[in-house]
Write an enzyme that holds these catalytic residues in place. Sequence first.
Site, mmCIF file in Angstrom:
data_model
loop_
_atom_site.group_PDB
_atom_site.id
_atom_site.type_symbol
_atom_site.label_atom_id
_atom_site.label_comp_id
_atom_site.label_asym_id
_atom_site.label_seq_id
_atom_site.Cartn_x
_atom_site.Cartn_y
_atom_site.Cartn_z
ATOM 1 N N THR A 170 9.873 38.833 32.900
ATOM 2 C CA THR A 170 8.882 39.501 32.041
ATOM 3 C C THR A 170 8.565 38.565 30.883
ATOM 4 O O THR A 170 9.126 38.682 29.800
ATOM 5 C CB THR A 170 9.410 40.843 31.504
ATOM 6 N N THR B 247 14.136 42.574 31.118
ATOM 7 C CA THR B 247 13.947 42.967 29.724
ATOM 8 C C THR B 247 12.534 43.506 29.560
ATOM 9 O O THR B 247 11.565 42.878 29.978
ATOM 10 C CB THR B 247 14.181 41.776 28.785
ATOM 11 N N ARG C 100 24.780 34.969 29.304
ATOM 12 C CA ARG C 100 24.492 33.632 28.796
ATOM 13 C C ARG C 100 24.025 32.757 29.952
ATOM 14 O O ARG C 100 24.579 32.833 31.050
ATOM 15 C CB ARG C 100 25.742 33.019 28.154
ATOM 16 N N GLU C 101 23.026 31.921 29.681
ATOM 17 C CA GLU C 101 22.545 30.994 30.695
ATOM 18 C C GLU C 101 23.667 30.027 31.059
ATOM 19 O O GLU C 101 24.331 29.467 30.204
ATOM 20 C CB GLU C 101 21.338 30.227 30.172
ATOM 21 N N LYS D 120 19.151 46.405 23.835
ATOM 22 C CA LYS D 120 18.936 45.054 24.359
ATOM 23 C C LYS D 120 18.187 44.184 23.347
ATOM 24 O O LYS D 120 18.607 43.058 23.028
ATOM 25 C CB LYS D 120 18.156 45.138 25.669
ATOM 26 N N ASN E 280 19.819 40.944 21.046
ATOM 27 C CA ASN E 280 19.334 39.570 21.098
ATOM 28 C C ASN E 280 18.713 39.130 19.779
ATOM 29 O O ASN E 280 18.812 37.957 19.401
ATOM 30 C CB ASN E 280 18.338 39.396 22.243
ATOM 31 N N TYR F 148 29.615 31.256 17.478
ATOM 32 C CA TYR F 148 28.148 31.304 17.473
ATOM 33 C C TYR F 148 27.586 30.803 16.146
ATOM 34 O O TYR F 148 26.736 31.435 15.528
ATOM 35 C CB TYR F 148 27.675 32.735 17.751
ATOM 36 N N SER G 26 21.728 23.976 15.372
ATOM 37 C CA SER G 26 20.897 23.493 16.476
ATOM 38 C C SER G 26 19.501 23.239 15.942
ATOM 39 O O SER G 26 19.247 23.329 14.738
ATOM 40 C CB SER G 26 20.858 24.539 17.595
ATOM 41 N N CYS H 69 15.478 34.428 26.652
ATOM 42 C CA CYS H 69 15.514 35.752 26.027
ATOM 43 C C CYS H 69 15.163 35.790 24.543
ATOM 44 O O CYS H 69 14.328 36.583 24.122
ATOM 45 C CB CYS H 69 16.898 36.384 26.235
ATOM 46 N N LYS I 160 11.306 35.596 23.194
ATOM 47 C CA LYS I 160 10.433 36.706 23.583
ATOM 48 C C LYS I 160 10.973 38.043 23.088
ATOM 49 O O LYS I 160 10.197 38.939 22.725
ATOM 50 C CB LYS I 160 10.220 36.729 25.096
ATOM 51 N N ASP I 161 12.298 38.199 23.039
ATOM 52 C CA ASP I 161 12.865 39.477 22.618
ATOM 53 C C ASP I 161 12.624 39.729 21.133
ATOM 54 O O ASP I 161 12.353 40.866 20.720
ATOM 55 C CB ASP I 161 14.362 39.524 22.922
#
Length: 393
Positions: free
Chosen positions: A83, A118, A143-144, A202, A206, A247, A251, A258, A261-262
Amino acid sequence: MKIAVVGLGYVGMSIAVLLSQKHRVVAVDISKDRVDCVNNKKSPVEDSYISRYLAEKTLALSATTNIAEALNGTDFVIVATPTDYDTALNNFDTSIVESTIKQAEIYAPNAVVVIKSTIPVGFTEKMFGRCTQKLLFSPEFLREGQALYDNLHPSRIIVGIPCMDESLRSAAEQFAEMLKECAASKEVAVMISGATEAEAIKLFSNSYLALRVAFFNELDTYAEIRGLSTSQIVKGVGLDPRIGDHYNNPSFGYGGYCLPKDTKQLLANYNDVPGNIIAAIVSANTTRKDYIADNIIKKNPKVVGIYRLTMKTGSDNFRQSAIQGVMKRIKAKGIEVVIYEPVLTKPTFYNSKVMNDVSEFKRVSDVIVANRFSSEIEDVAEKIYTRDLFYRD
């Protein structure tokens, strides 16, 4: 149980492998290459656990491009289709999810359809009012690169019931139990909620992760400009158990499937709700990429080498990776950009040369930009620009 899983990305592959330990699973995808991979016991996505389970475990898993064949006679249809965020509509593009539900009405009218994709807040109840299918929503928290591991050791299992329709509670509990019985961890929190609440869980989850990324990136920006040690500040902040030492590795910004877009979808859902934080998260990510690009440009390089487009170690995903935003800003200044990314097979990426020889890549690059450090480039440390302080994701 006979289960159909529609979509063979990270979400679909991980749940198909998980459930095929104890149930018959037929996976379906429009990509023949992905289907062939699964049928040859190879993973179509970069995930060490999926690869290992396909190679070593006895799984009742097959794949097909024929959705009618996949859905026929199923007890559960799990929708794990993409999505993407449509910036013109300011909303997730849910067309493939809607199409899959319609196909389930035709080929599996007695099945329970579980949406794993999602979706916007309120989508499941809207679809529930339009279709005759038993419908549930169960958010994924993966997680990817570690999607199957996260399904084997889930932080929680949440299943949402539209309109809290009590006739669907037993199906929701059954689906939650299926996920739990196939997990390696047995002490798993299970929550049955409203479908709309599950959708919000959800997106807020995120968005909080994106907030955390943005927070530690802003901390890093502050420390770097003030000539302070980011790592000392991060470690000191993390000693508070309410914050924790996780976390928190700086970076170039958040990206991937995710988080971008989330956060945008949740912001769109705030159109008539007072609030500032969600908008600030989206804005902060843009500011971070501006700052990183400016730092690189100040070095006056003739050629900037981009070391890996992927988001993190052990992942083959570079969709909306932050380094692409940095790259575009650098190119806008007329600076030549070359890319080293083994995942790419074409000679160019957005009109930048893709190099397959890492030695030649290191030689021609005046500055090497790496979102995450690697031993592969440590011999040219003097050329590297990275904010990876802890050498971990």
